[in-house]
Scaffold this motif. Sequence first.
Motif, short mmCIF file in Angstrom:
data_model
loop_
_atom_site.label_atom_id
_atom_site.label_comp_id
_atom_site.label_asym_id
_atom_site.label_seq_id
_atom_site.Cartn_x
_atom_site.Cartn_y
_atom_site.Cartn_z
N PHE A 58 -17.97 8.73 4.32
CA PHE A 58 -17.17 7.77 3.57
C PHE A 58 -15.87 8.43 3.15
CE2 PHE A 58 -18.69 3.67 1.52
CZ PHE A 58 -17.42 3.13 1.39
N ILE A 59 -14.75 7.72 3.35
CA ILE A 59 -13.44 8.13 2.87
C ILE A 59 -13.01 7.12 1.82
CG2 ILE A 59 -11.07 8.72 3.47
CD1 ILE A 59 -13.09 10.39 5.02
N ILE A 60 -12.70 7.59 0.61
CA ILE A 60 -12.23 6.70 -0.44
C ILE A 60 -10.87 7.20 -0.94
CG2 ILE A 60 -12.64 5.77 -2.75
CD1 ILE A 60 -15.60 5.88 -2.20
N ASN A 61 -9.88 6.31 -0.92
CA ASN A 61 -8.55 6.63 -1.43
C ASN A 61 -8.35 6.02 -2.80
OD1 ASN A 61 -7.97 7.87 1.01
ND2 ASN A 61 -6.90 6.09 1.85
N LEU A 62 -7.77 6.78 -3.71
CA LEU A 62 -7.33 6.23 -4.98
C LEU A 62 -5.91 5.74 -4.79
CD1 LEU A 62 -8.92 6.03 -7.62
CD2 LEU A 62 -9.89 7.62 -5.99
N CYS A 63 -5.78 4.43 -4.69
CA CYS A 63 -4.47 3.81 -4.50
C CYS A 63 -3.95 3.38 -5.87
CB CYS A 63 -4.60 2.65 -3.52
SG CYS A 63 -3.02 1.96 -2.96
N SER A 64 -3.42 2.19 -6.01
CA SER A 64 -2.88 1.71 -7.27
C SER A 64 -2.54 0.23 -7.13
CB SER A 64 -1.61 2.49 -7.63
OG SER A 64 -0.93 1.90 -8.71
N LEU A 65 -2.53 -0.46 -8.26
CA LEU A 65 -2.01 -1.82 -8.23
C LEU A 65 -0.56 -1.85 -7.76
CD1 LEU A 65 -3.40 -3.58 -11.45
CD2 LEU A 65 -4.19 -3.81 -9.10
N ALA A 66 0.11 -0.69 -7.86
CA ALA A 66 1.49 -0.60 -7.38
C ALA A 66 1.59 -0.88 -5.89
CB ALA A 66 2.05 0.79 -7.68
N GLY A 67 0.49 -0.73 -5.17
CA GLY A 67 0.50 -1.04 -3.75
C GLY A 67 0.33 -2.51 -3.45
N HIS A 68 0.15 -3.33 -4.52
CA HIS A 68 -0.16 -4.75 -4.33
C HIS A 68 0.79 -5.70 -5.06
CE1 HIS A 68 -4.21 -3.77 -2.66
NE2 HIS A 68 -4.08 -2.72 -3.44
N ILE A 69 1.51 -5.19 -6.04
CA ILE A 69 2.32 -6.08 -6.88
C ILE A 69 3.80 -5.72 -6.76
CG2 ILE A 69 0.42 -6.41 -8.50
CD1 ILE A 69 1.78 -4.41 -10.37
N PRO A 70 4.70 -6.66 -7.11
CA PRO A 70 6.13 -6.36 -7.07
C PRO A 70 6.50 -5.26 -8.07
CG PRO A 70 5.77 -8.73 -7.17
CD PRO A 70 4.44 -8.08 -7.42
N MET A 71 7.46 -4.46 -7.72
CA MET A 71 7.91 -3.38 -8.57
C MET A 71 8.63 -3.93 -9.80
SD MET A 71 10.32 -0.26 -7.33
CE MET A 71 11.28 -1.50 -6.46
N SER A 72 8.32 -3.39 -10.97
CA SER A 72 8.93 -3.87 -12.21
C SER A 72 10.12 -3.03 -12.65
CB SER A 72 7.89 -3.89 -13.33
OG SER A 72 7.33 -2.60 -13.51
N ASP A 73 10.21 -1.81 -12.15
CA ASP A 73 11.27 -0.88 -12.56
C ASP A 73 11.79 -0.17 -11.32
OD1 ASP A 73 12.83 1.21 -13.56
OD2 ASP A 73 11.55 1.53 -15.31
N SER A 74 13.07 -0.31 -11.04
CA SER A 74 13.63 0.27 -9.81
C SER A 74 13.51 1.79 -9.77
CB SER A 74 15.10 -0.13 -9.66
OG SER A 74 15.88 0.39 -10.74
N ARG A 75 13.35 2.41 -10.94
CA ARG A 75 13.18 3.87 -10.95
C ARG A 75 11.87 4.31 -10.30
NH1 ARG A 75 13.56 5.32 -17.08
NH2 ARG A 75 12.19 3.48 -17.10
N ASN A 76 10.94 3.38 -10.14
CA ASN A 76 9.63 3.71 -9.58
C ASN A 76 9.51 3.36 -8.10
OD1 ASN A 76 8.96 4.37 -12.22
ND2 ASN A 76 8.03 2.39 -12.64
N SER A 77 10.63 3.12 -7.44
CA SER A 77 10.58 2.57 -6.08
C SER A 77 9.86 3.48 -5.10
CB SER A 77 11.99 2.26 -5.57
OG SER A 77 12.82 3.41 -5.64
N MET A 78 10.07 4.79 -5.16
CA MET A 78 9.41 5.66 -4.19
C MET A 78 7.91 5.77 -4.46
SD MET A 78 9.99 7.22 -1.38
CE MET A 78 11.77 7.45 -1.32
N TYR A 79 7.54 5.75 -5.73
CA TYR A 79 6.11 5.77 -6.06
C TYR A 79 5.43 4.51 -5.53
CZ TYR A 79 1.78 5.51 -8.70
OH TYR A 79 0.46 5.39 -9.04
N PHE A 80 6.03 3.35 -5.79
CA PHE A 80 5.47 2.10 -5.29
C PHE A 80 5.38 2.13 -3.76
CE2 PHE A 80 5.61 0.57 -9.47
CZ PHE A 80 5.09 -0.71 -9.55
N ALA A 81 6.43 2.64 -3.12
CA ALA A 81 6.43 2.73 -1.65
C ALA A 81 5.30 3.61 -1.15
CB ALA A 81 7.78 3.26 -1.15
N SER A 82 5.02 4.69 -1.87
CA SER A 82 3.94 5.60 -1.45
C SER A 82 2.59 4.90 -1.51
CB SER A 82 3.94 6.87 -2.30
OG SER A 82 3.43 6.64 -3.61
N LYS A 83 2.39 4.04 -2.50
CA LYS A 83 1.10 3.36 -2.64
C LYS A 83 0.95 2.23 -1.62
CE LYS A 83 -0.52 6.05 -5.73
NZ LYS A 83 -1.65 6.96 -5.37
#
Length: 243
Positions: free
Chosen positions: A136-161
């Motif tokens: 089994f492979i389990i990744n810890l992702c984030s809601l950031a991978g599913h929802i629109p970005m709320s703060d442009s400063r977080n764009s690369m983090y959201f992109a990574s998820k």
Amino acid sequence: MERYAGRVAMVTGASSGIGAAVARALLQRGVTVVGVDLRPDRMKGWQLKDCTGQLHPLYGDVSDEESILSVFKWITDNLGGVDILVNSAGLFRNSGLISAPLSEWKLILDVNVLGLSICTREAVQDMLRRGVDDGFIINLCSLAGHIPMSDSRNSMYFASKVAVKTLLEGIRKDLIARKSNIRVGQISPGFVKTEIYNAATGLPDNFWDSHFLEPDDIARAVIFMLSQHPRVQSNEQLTAYNV
């Protein structure tokens, strides 16, 4: 979970936060855990009286391929191989596309995307080589991978998820094409009370006075995913605080 008692799990980012909670939950269920982290000494002080599994704290830098490969070699030489991989190591930085330096972008992608991918590649190749068909492979992702970005400063983090989410589907389809029963899944939590955010954003001391998820909540989600019957493909769990 009985099928994994005595088996080997590798957990990245295991010295604190979600990774530590996942490692302890696995140890409590008799799984041998290789905790991989930049600070493995933090794991040596854990109180594990209620755990039947064995803990092996190892230094490993997921942003460095050679470091990851050395961890897998140690596991092969000493424990035989990996049956479960939990990609929990992650990095958060304020990193917009207009002003952030390349070094910040690269660090986020090296840890959140490339490091996760290298660990996954090595674990799956090891399982296939040994004929492990219930891994089994389990990744810890984030809601950031599913929802629109709320703060442009977080764009690369959201992109990574978003990348983590896409890569999971890629490895799932690859395994199906190989007629392998190795399963993959990801947990996508909202805010979890860990130290990952404080250093990056300078959050005030009372930030966590509001209700957020605890690391143990995410560990229980991981155990739920692992405990499903082998015929059940639980690809995704989105976890947020119930307000």
